[in-house]
Scaffold this motif. Structure first.
Motif, PDB file in Angstrom:
ATOM      1  N   LYS A  61       0.848  -1.193   0.000  1.00  0.00           N
ATOM      2  CA  LYS A  61       0.000   0.000   0.000  1.00  0.00           C
ATOM      3  C   LYS A  61       0.881   1.240   0.000  1.00  0.00           C
ATOM      4  O   LYS A  61       1.604   1.502   0.955  1.00  0.00           O
ATOM      5  CB  LYS A  61      -0.925   0.002   1.226  1.00  0.00           C
ATOM      6  CG  LYS A  61      -2.049   1.034   1.153  1.00  0.00           C
ATOM      7  CD  LYS A  61      -3.080   0.789   2.245  1.00  0.00           C
ATOM      8  CE  LYS A  61      -4.278   1.712   2.081  1.00  0.00           C
ATOM      9  NZ  LYS A  61      -5.333   1.466   3.078  1.00  0.00           N
ATOM     10  N   LYS A  62       0.820   1.996  -1.107  1.00  0.00           N
ATOM     11  CA  LYS A  62       1.661   3.179  -1.239  1.00  0.00           C
ATOM     12  C   LYS A  62       1.016   4.432  -0.653  1.00  0.00           C
ATOM     13  O   LYS A  62       1.703   5.339  -0.206  1.00  0.00           O
ATOM     14  CB  LYS A  62       1.998   3.403  -2.712  1.00  0.00           C
ATOM     15  CG  LYS A  62       2.833   2.292  -3.316  1.00  0.00           C
ATOM     16  CD  LYS A  62       3.139   2.556  -4.784  1.00  0.00           C
ATOM     17  CE  LYS A  62       3.961   1.424  -5.367  1.00  0.00           C
ATOM     18  NZ  LYS A  62       4.253   1.640  -6.810  1.00  0.00           N
ATOM     19  N   SER A  63      -0.311   4.481  -0.697  1.00  0.00           N
ATOM     20  CA  SER A  63      -1.002   5.653  -0.157  1.00  0.00           C
ATOM     21  C   SER A  63      -2.367   5.229   0.356  1.00  0.00           C
ATOM     22  O   SER A  63      -2.819   4.100   0.112  1.00  0.00           O
ATOM     23  CB  SER A  63      -1.173   6.721  -1.240  1.00  0.00           C
ATOM     24  OG  SER A  63      -2.153   6.321  -2.191  1.00  0.00           O
ATOM     25  N   LYS A 117      -5.054   6.066  -0.703  1.00  0.00           N
ATOM     26  CA  LYS A 117      -5.996   5.936  -1.807  1.00  0.00           C
ATOM     27  C   LYS A 117      -5.999   4.528  -2.397  1.00  0.00           C
ATOM     28  O   LYS A 117      -6.924   4.149  -3.116  1.00  0.00           O
ATOM     29  CB  LYS A 117      -5.656   6.957  -2.904  1.00  0.00           C
ATOM     30  CG  LYS A 117      -5.833   8.408  -2.463  1.00  0.00           C
ATOM     31  CD  LYS A 117      -5.503   9.361  -3.605  1.00  0.00           C
ATOM     32  CE  LYS A 117      -5.680  10.809  -3.162  1.00  0.00           C
ATOM     33  NZ  LYS A 117      -5.342  11.763  -4.258  1.00  0.00           N
ATOM     34  N   ASP A 118      -4.955   3.764  -2.115  1.00  0.00           N
ATOM     35  CA  ASP A 118      -4.884   2.399  -2.634  1.00  0.00           C
ATOM     36  C   ASP A 118      -5.949   1.536  -1.985  1.00  0.00           C
ATOM     37  O   ASP A 118      -6.139   1.572  -0.765  1.00  0.00           O
ATOM     38  CB  ASP A 118      -3.508   1.782  -2.355  1.00  0.00           C
ATOM     39  CG  ASP A 118      -2.398   2.483  -3.121  1.00  0.00           C
ATOM     40  OD1 ASP A 118      -2.709   3.122  -4.134  1.00  0.00           O
ATOM     41  OD2 ASP A 118      -1.233   2.376  -2.701  1.00  0.00           O
ATOM     42  N   GLU A 119      -6.634   0.753  -2.792  1.00  0.00           N
ATOM     43  CA  GLU A 119      -7.644  -0.163  -2.279  1.00  0.00           C
ATOM     44  C   GLU A 119      -7.139  -1.600  -2.437  1.00  0.00           C
ATOM     45  O   GLU A 119      -6.925  -2.068  -3.552  1.00  0.00           O
ATOM     46  CB  GLU A 119      -8.973   0.022  -3.021  1.00  0.00           C
ATOM     47  CG  GLU A 119      -9.620   1.375  -2.762  1.00  0.00           C
ATOM     48  CD  GLU A 119     -10.993   1.497  -3.403  1.00  0.00           C
ATOM     49  OE1 GLU A 119     -11.472   0.493  -3.951  1.00  0.00           O
ATOM     50  OE2 GLU A 119     -11.565   2.599  -3.352  1.00  0.00           O
ATOM     51  N   LEU A 120      -6.936  -2.262  -1.318  1.00  0.00           N
ATOM     52  CA  LEU A 120      -6.435  -3.633  -1.324  1.00  0.00           C
ATOM     53  C   LEU A 120      -7.562  -4.611  -1.044  1.00  0.00           C
ATOM     54  O   LEU A 120      -8.506  -4.304  -0.312  1.00  0.00           O
ATOM     55  CB  LEU A 120      -5.347  -3.799  -0.261  1.00  0.00           C
ATOM     56  CG  LEU A 120      -4.117  -2.882  -0.364  1.00  0.00           C
ATOM     57  CD1 LEU A 120      -3.169  -3.152   0.789  1.00  0.00           C
ATOM     58  CD2 LEU A 120      -3.417  -3.075  -1.694  1.00  0.00           C
ATOM     59  N   ASP A 135      -6.693  -5.583   3.521  1.00  0.00           N
ATOM     60  CA  ASP A 135      -6.083  -4.360   4.041  1.00  0.00           C
ATOM     61  C   ASP A 135      -5.874  -4.512   5.542  1.00  0.00           C
ATOM     62  O   ASP A 135      -6.829  -4.702   6.301  1.00  0.00           O
ATOM     63  CB  ASP A 135      -6.992  -3.164   3.753  1.00  0.00           C
ATOM     64  CG  ASP A 135      -6.298  -1.822   3.986  1.00  0.00           C
ATOM     65  OD1 ASP A 135      -5.342  -1.778   4.784  1.00  0.00           O
ATOM     66  OD2 ASP A 135      -6.714  -0.823   3.371  1.00  0.00           O
TER      67      ASP A 135
END
Length: 333
Positions: free
Chosen positions: A120-122, A124-127, A130
């Motif tokens: 996860k870089k930010s 805003k990233d959706e994993l 998570d």
């Protein structure tokens, strides 16, 4: 073995996701069954791995302090290692109950130099899975060296148990409790990726070593040459024709000249060869259809899932189905 607890922990989070600004007390009646499941999950892992390869391990689960933790996790700790300061194996549960991620990990607050995967870089990233909590010291997405996702509803825990074993082997090797002779070929490849530290003083030695490894890896000689001709100088998966990165991949691991048979080989681009060796890319023995591991489903390699191998036109040069069956059953190389 642990499917029941895994699924019930996920179900809890599905019904009770963390809400910013709202907390649950650790004394709440709501979470008592969760702690019971965490405890049972921990106990079953302890029964399975208590004295793993002669090393006494500790087993802990997330308890929180006054507030119930956002990220539920169960950790397997070698001697002198702590979640707050060490290298260990951990299963972290998704905050929305979609599953868990497991693997070798390092302390968030006191990193130990593992070559971790940036999941996860930010914000805003959706994993799909998570495991970042609300506080900086509970953001666990980027603490794993070999993360693997396991999704709800877990029907069979064998893949999870196998990944925990591999992860334990790597951690114990890193900490000096086991030697390289205790590791499989796949695990040795992983140790070179996860634990090798860069030493600028050895640049020339490294350059010579890399040149030797590339030469060996390409399989210079008759085996690679035969595969190049059999596959018309094209990668069997990607179709790449760049000869400098086309390698001779064994289906059954090299074990003398008899295994350097064209039917025991596939011509693969270098990166696909590595993924094939790590069994993150597999082949169906009947249809020659390519499968990719769940950990690659959101990567650039997803385009190959379900694709069929580009087979040699000559039947006698095509991969041995018997060899592929043996490879898939025994998980070798």
């Amino acid at each position: 073995m642990i499917e029941k607890e895994f699924n019930e922990l996920c179900s809890f989070r599905q019904n009770n996701p963390p809400i910013k600004g709202e907390t649950i007390s650790t004394n709440s009646e709501l979470v008592k069954p969760v702690f019971a499941n965490l405890s049972a999950f921990r106990n079953k892992l302890e029964d399975r791995f208590r004295n793993y390869k002669g090393v006494d391990l500790k087993f802990e689960y997330s308890k929180g302090a006054s507030n119930f933790p956002n990220i539920l996790h169960v950790s397997i700790l070698p001697p002198e290692q702590k979640v707050s300061n060490g290298i260990y194996v951990v299963i972290c549960f998704d905050k929305l109950g979609r599953g868990a991620v497991a693997g070798c990990a390092e302390s968030k607050t006191h990193p130990k130099g593992l070559d971790v995967i940036i999941r996860k870089k930010s914000n805003k990233d959706e994993l799909l899975i998570d495991v970042d909590g609300g506080k900086e010291n509970t953001k666990y997405n980027n603490t794993f060296a070999n993360p693997k996702e396991f999704h709800y509803e877990l029907v069979d825990d064998s893949d999870l148990i196998n990944h925990l074993e591999i992860s334990l082997n790597l951690v114990l090797y890193k900490l000096g409790y086991v030697s390289s002779s205790d590791l499989s070929v796949n695990e040795l490849v992983l140790t070179n990726t996860l634990f090798t530290q860069f030493d600028p003083k050895n640049i020339q030695d490294a350059k010579e070593r890399i040149t030797r490894e590339i030469t060996d890896r390409k399989g210079q000689g008759k085996f690679r040459l035969n595969l190049l001709h059999a596959y018309n100088f094209q990668c069997a998966i990607s179709g790449s024709t760049v000869q400098q990165i086309l390698e001779a991949a064994h289906i059954i691991p090299y074990n003398g000249k008899d295994t350097n048979h064209v039917q025991n080989g596939i011509l693969l681009r270098a990166d696909l060869h590595t993924l094939f060796d790590l069994q993150l890319i597999t082949i169906d023995s009947e249809t020659y259809t390519i499968g990719i591991d769940d950990s690659l489903k959101n990567s650039e390699y997803k385009i190959y899932n379900g694709r069929k191998l580009n087979l040699p036109k000559t039947t006698e040069f095509q991969p041995s189905k018997e060899a592929i069956i043996l490879r898939n059953k025994s998980k070798i190389n």
